[in-house]
Design an enzyme around this catalytic site. Structure first.
Site, PDB file in Angstrom:
ATOM      1  N   GLU A 102       0.833  -1.206   0.000  1.00 10.50           N
ATOM      2  CA  GLU A 102       0.000   0.000   0.000  1.00 10.50           C
ATOM      3  C   GLU A 102       0.871   1.262   0.000  1.00 10.50           C
ATOM      4  OE1 GLU A 102      -3.087   0.423  -0.578  1.00 10.50           O
ATOM      5  OE2 GLU A 102      -3.474  -1.721  -0.688  1.00 10.50           O
TER       6      GLU A 102
ATOM      7  N   TYR B 228      -5.861   6.449   4.754  1.00 13.46           N
ATOM      8  CA  TYR B 228      -6.054   5.466   3.693  1.00 13.46           C
ATOM      9  C   TYR B 228      -5.330   4.150   4.011  1.00 13.46           C
ATOM     10  CZ  TYR B 228      -5.337   2.747  -0.391  1.00 13.46           C
ATOM     11  OH  TYR B 228      -5.275   1.664  -1.224  1.00 13.46           O
TER      12      TYR B 228
ATOM     13  N   ASP C 169      -9.248   6.027  -1.529  1.00 11.54           N
ATOM     14  CA  ASP C 169      -8.197   6.748  -2.261  1.00 11.54           C
ATOM     15  C   ASP C 169      -8.818   7.345  -3.515  1.00 11.54           C
ATOM     16  OD1 ASP C 169      -8.639   4.621  -3.905  1.00 11.54           O
ATOM     17  OD2 ASP C 169      -6.523   4.125  -4.188  1.00 11.54           O
TER      18      ASP C 169
END
Ligand code: SF4
Length: 364
Positions: free
Chosen positions: A42, A124, A142
């Site tokens: 991520e 996020y 996102d």
């Protein structure tokens, strides 16, 4: 704000899960699904295309297979593994967070608050980890999910505001269902393959088209709504490729600010002509055999644009390194390849210099 009935919300969820089951991308961290794999992928995926991330991810995991390895890695090696991905503070924060994790007793963090307390983890990433590792109902909101949600809702608010984020998150929570991991990943994949930005949406193939308000109104390209950004600041830079005996000069950037603490090609924040460049070098007792213009190009950061003019300077001799802290150094091609994480802003210059070195060697 939510425009759909309970039944429709449930149907939207089912369509997303079915899409994921049938079309989900095969990505290495998905097979693993553990904390380190999801976290690393991520962080790498921010600002970077997924196809690019896969190679970096595999290389990184091979070099640093466990969080303990990341916590101990030497900074030069870390930045080398990150070279080309940009936003190097992401790599530094990964290491800092790994050190916190390794030094904290007990299991890895599994709450929003504990994750947000780690360096480099924002809303996020926390939501992505909570949903994908722990299967908790968090929406990994996102730019991709924002695009799909604003189109589904024909949402008129400016997506840069906190209120819009809350609205869209609430909408996400209303459709998230019992499998938050597949839900978020299904939406990510759908956003990337179908609900694409900039006139490339493939609405005809979209499993959500019967629900999509923007599609029904033929206004897909009007969403998401974004307020106009301030124009980027333009900085003219003149950079010097100072070279002698197969070595090229680098210096460390200041510890704070853009590309903090990284190696750079030295220069000035001014537009210099060739004549100016000659004068400035001589004023600083940098004596050369030859100087000529090198590549000129733009490099764009999020808030700043560099307009670079370079000068290739064949020195009379390698100057003595004046600075004992090692903030200025001359590296050979081999050292650059093995040890120096060259920020992409300087890659065209380093590539240009290396090519010339190869040609020069060929002539010898
Ligand atoms: S119908 Fe088009 S705009 Fe709407 S969600 Fe699907 S791809 Fe996106």
């Amino acid at each position: 704000m939510i425009l759909f009935t309970e039944k429709e919300l449930k149907e939207i969820n089912e369509k997303i899960l079915l899409y994921y089951e049938e079309n989900g991308r095969s990505l290495p961290w998905r097979d693993q699904g553990d904390f380190y794999s999801v976290w690393l992928s991520e962080i790498m995926s921010q600002q970077t295309r997924m196809e690019v991330v896969v190679d970096y991810y595999l290389r990184f995991k091979e070099a640093l297979p466990e969080i303990e390895d990341l916590a101990q890695v030497e900074e030069g090696r870390l930045l080398k593994l990150w070279e080309g991905l940009g936003y190097y503070n992401r790599a530094r924060n990964l290491k800092k967070a790994a050190q916190v994790l390794v030094n904290s007793p007990g299991p890895l963090p599994s709450t929003y608050e504990d994750l947000m307390a780690l360096p480099g983890i924002g809303p996020y990433t926390a939501a992505a980890i909570l949903s994908m590792v722990y299967h908790k109902p968090y929406v990994a909101l996102d730019g991709n999910l924002i695009r799909v949600f604003t189109r589904l809702l024909a949402y008129e608010g400016d997506v840069g505001t906190a209120q819009s984020k809350r609205d869209l998150e609430d909408f996400g929570l209303s459709i998230i269902g019992q499998d938050p991991s597949s839900f978020n990943q299904g939406l990510m994949d759908l956003a990337s393959a179908i609900c694409r930005p900039k006139g490339q949406a493939l609405c005809g193939d979209c499993p959500l088209k019967d629900f999509c308000q923007a599609y029904k109104k033929d206004q897909v390209e009007d969403f998401p709504v974004k307020a106009k950004k301030k124009p980027r600041k333009v900085v003219h830079r003149s950079l010097f490729l100072l070279t002698k005996r197969g070595r090229l000069a680098f210096r460390k950037r200041p510890k704070k600010g853009l590309l903090a603490g990284q190696w750079e090609i030295p220069g000035l924040d001014q537009a210099l002509t060739l004549e100016d460049a000659k004068r400035i070098l001589l004023e600083r007792d940098i004596f050369y055999e030859e100087i000529q213009e090198g590549p000129s190009y733009k490099h764009i950061f999020s808030h700043v644009e560099w307009r670079i003019q370079s000068y290739l300077v064949d020195l009379k001799d390698l100057p003595l390194v004046r600075d004992s802290a090692g903030e200025e150094r001359y590296f050979s091609s081999r050292e650059i390849q093995e040890e120096v994480a060259v920020p992409s802003a300087f890659s065209p210059l380093v590539d240009f210099w290396m090519e010339r070195e190869e040609k020069n060697e060929g002539r010898l």
